[in-house]
Structure formats: structure tokens, C-alpha cells
Design an enzyme around this catalytic site. Structure first.
Site, short mmCIF file in Angstrom:
data_model
loop_
_atom_site.label_atom_id
_atom_site.label_comp_id
_atom_site.label_asym_id
_atom_site.label_seq_id
_atom_site.Cartn_x
_atom_site.Cartn_y
_atom_site.Cartn_z
N THR A 137 0.85 -1.19 0.00
CA THR A 137 0.00 0.00 0.00
C THR A 137 0.88 1.24 0.00
O THR A 137 1.88 1.28 0.71
CB THR A 137 -0.96 0.06 1.21
N ASP A 139 -0.03 3.85 1.30
CA ASP A 139 -0.37 4.55 2.54
C ASP A 139 0.54 4.18 3.71
O ASP A 139 0.58 4.91 4.71
CB ASP A 139 -1.82 4.24 2.93
N ILE A 285 -2.02 10.10 -9.16
CA ILE A 285 -0.63 10.24 -9.62
C ILE A 285 0.31 9.59 -8.60
O ILE A 285 1.37 9.05 -8.96
CB ILE A 285 -0.29 11.72 -9.83
N GLN A 286 -0.08 9.61 -7.33
CA GLN A 286 0.76 9.01 -6.28
C GLN A 286 0.88 7.50 -6.43
O GLN A 286 1.82 6.90 -5.91
CB GLN A 286 0.17 9.34 -4.90
#
Length: 360
Positions: A137, A139, A285-286
Site C-alpha cells: 500500500t 499509505d 498520480i501518487q
């Protein structure tokens, strides 16, 4: 029948997925195993759609973003969409997934994913599936591993955006607000905000007030700096304590789609300071593009470790990073509450020491 392993990519895509696939395939073949890739996450397992990941299929994958297998963050095998007549209903199709794994002779299934995907892996394991999880992930919020691949690339992408926003903010004497992904954790915002020279970093773990943000911006203006850079994680709550939700997606494991907090912060700043304020939402985009060298190495290490464990007959675990070492933990320890940023994290201390405000 030859010895076979399976692999799938589930949840949101991120840089490094193809590097894992490549590493797992190379390792499996070196030990006399074949590797079958299921298409579109758990969908391919339930529907029996797959490809053979032979050497030509994995050639040139290391630098490629995305996943050649496709992914899906909606089709949970325990809550799977099935068309009945003119409507879609949700059924427990885990039995079909297990049936297909048995039919194809898959000894162990490697599951690459985040919290939702690995929760599904845990539940399939409870029904008898032999599974090894691989954490993924951008994140960086997955428990039981110090870092997930994809995170480093996302931070670099966000940092590059901040470098570009800095020059236009300074030229126009504006406040630039950059809203970043991260769900309910502030890892991307914290790391990129520190690396990109942000003046304010708002993360879900630290409650903020408009007064706290304005104080920093006004202090900069008093110092002769009429521009500021503000980084906002998408999971930051409003001053009244509410999540800012862009939309809801029924049928998805992650039903709530966060978004809009950047606009709210920008509106508050402009109203209270009179400084022209602009918002950039970096969005997907990340997730895209070629993985960083760090993520290529970490993804490769995870892929090798997972395949080697499978060859040894180990399953029911997730490979993880502990310090500089690759280890593994039971799948039961993985899914659940996200790994958020501790408020006493060393990087928060570092940021405060150089004058970065967290709006508190």
C-alpha cells in the site's frame, strides 16, 4: 502435474507490484515450481481466470508500474457480485475460489495486497486455503510491517509536486495547499511535507484548529515571507471533527472515498488571511509510474521471501519488514486497525524543531 503456486494482486495498484510478481516467479521456477497469476484480484480466483507466469511473461517487469495481472478492490470472495436476471446481488463465493485453487493444483496462493485484501486472505485461510500474504500500500498503514513497498515512490512523487508548487507559490505570493492520499494515516503527508519544505503539515493523528494554521502563515508574512506551503492528508478531519467524504462506493471493501479537506483548509486560510490560496489534489498520480529503487528492492525481497516460504511448505503468514530484515507473521496479526503515525514519532519532533506547524 507439475508443482504449482498462484499469485494475485488485490486492492489499489501501486508501484512495485510487478517487481514482486517477477521475483516470485523467478524464485519459484528456480525451485522447480510453476507460477500462475490470477487476473483482477480475487475475481480471477472465483472465476478461474489466470495466466501462466513463465519466463517470457515476466521479462521487463522490474521497472514497470501497475500490475500485469490487473487488480480489483471491490470483489471480495465472501461478498462477490453475481448477476441474477437484471440485477446484481452479492453472494459468498469463497467456496468457488477454494474449488478453483484445488482444481488447478495450486499448492499455495501468494496474495499481494493491503488491509482489505489480506483480511480476505485471512478468511480464506480459515476455510482451508493455503496462503502467504505480501504487504502492499502506498499509505504505509499496514500493521505488522515497518514499511510497505509503494510508499517510498508515493512520497517521492508528492515531494516532487511540492518542489514545483514552491516556486509558483513564491512567485505569486500565494498559499499552496497540497492534498495527499493516505486514508486514515498521515505517513505520506508527514514524510513528503518534511522532504518538500512544507510550512504546515496536517495529518489525521494530530487535531488541528484554523487558528493554529493561521498563526503559522501570519508569522511567515510578518517575517517577509508572503507565501506558504500547506500539506494536508486526505483523512484529516474538519475543525468540527468530521471526515470530509467525496463519495461512497457501495460494493467496495473501502466504501468511503475521502477527498475535499484540502479545499476546506484553503477556504479557511483565504477567508482569514486574505492571501490568495490554491489547492492541488495529487490523487492517483501518487499510485502511478515506475517504482523507486528502494521500492524495487523491497518488492523483490518480499517476492523472493514469499516464494521461498511457499517452497518450504510454510503458509498462513505474511512476509514483513522488521528493521532491515525480512521476516513473517501470522495472517491473523495483519488486518484490522490501520497503523497510524504515533504522535511522538521522531519525524514529528524533527518537523517541529525546524518550525513546521501541525496546526495544533
Amino acid at each position: 502435474m507439475s508443482k504449482r503456486l498462484g499469485i494475485l494482486t488485490g486492492g489499489g495498484d501501486c508501484p512495485g507490484l510487478n517487481a514482486v510478481i517477477r521475483a516470485a516467479a523467478k524464485t519459484a521456477y528456480a525451485h522447480g515450481y510453476e507460477l500462475y497469476g490470477f487476473l483482477d484480484g480475487y475475481t480471477g480466483v472465483v472465476e478461474g481466470r489466470y495466466i501462466k507466469l513463465d519466463p517470457p511473461a515476466i521479462s521487463g517487469l522490474l521497472h514497470r508500474g501497475g500490475t500485469i495481472l490487473g487488480t480489483n478492490n471491490r470483489n471480495d470472495p465472501f461478498h462477490f457480485p453475481v448477476r441474477e436476471g437484471d440485477k446484481v446481488v452479492y453472494r459468498d463465493m469463497s467456496w468457488k475460489a477454494l474449488e478453483n485453487l484445488e482444481r488447478l493444483g495450486i499448492e499455495i496462493l501468494l496474495v499481494i495486497g493491503g488491509d482489505g485484501t489480506l483480511a480476505g486472505a485471512r478468511d480464506l485461510k480459515a476455510k482451508g486455503a493455503r496462503i502467504i500474504g505480501i504487504p502492499k500500500t502506498i499509505d504505509n498503514d499496514l500493521k505488522a510491517t515497518d514499511q510497505t513497498f509503494g510508499f517510498d515512490t508515493a512520497v517521492r512523487t508528492a515531494t516532487d509536486a511540492l518542489d514545483k508548487l514552491h516556486t509558483t507559490a513564491e512567485s505569486h505570493h500565494r498559499v499552496m495547499v497540497l492534498e495527499l492520499m493516505g486514508r486514515y494515516a498521515g505517513w505520506i503527508a508527514l514524510y513528503s511535507g518534511l522532504a518538500g519544505g512544507a510550512d504546515v503539515i496536517l495529518i489525521p493523528e494530530i487535531p488541528w484548529t484554523p487558528e493554529g494554521v493561521i498563526k503559522k502563515i501570519e508569522a511567515r508574512r510578518a517575517e517577509g515571507k508572503p507565501f506558504s506551503i500547506v500539506v494536508v492528508a486526505e483523512g484529516v478531519r474538519s475543525p468540527s471533527g468530521e471526515l470530509v467524504v467525496q463519495r461512497r462506493v457501495e460494493g467496495s471493501v473501502e466504501k468511503v472515498r475521502l477527498g475535499g479537506i484540502g479545499q476546506l483548509v484553503a477556504q479557511i486560510i483565504e477567508e482569514k488571511t486574505g492571501i490568495e490560496t490554491r489547492v492541488t489534489v495529487l490523487g492517483h498520480i501518487q499510485r502511478g509510474g515506475s517504482p523507486s529503487s528502494y521500492d524495487r528492492v523491497l518488492a523483490t525481497r518480499f517476492g523472493v521471501a514469499a516464494a521461498e516460504l511457499a517452497v518450504k511448505g510454510v503458509h498462513g503468514v505474511m512476509v514483513c519488514l522488521r528493521g532491515n530484515d525480512i521476516s513473517y507473521v501470522p495472517l491473523e496479526e495483519v488486518a484490522g486497525e490501520p497503523r497510524t503515525v504515533p504522535v511522538d514519532h521522531p519525524l514529528i519532533h524533527t518537523a517541529r524543531a525546524i518550525g513546521i506547524s501541525f496546526g495544533d
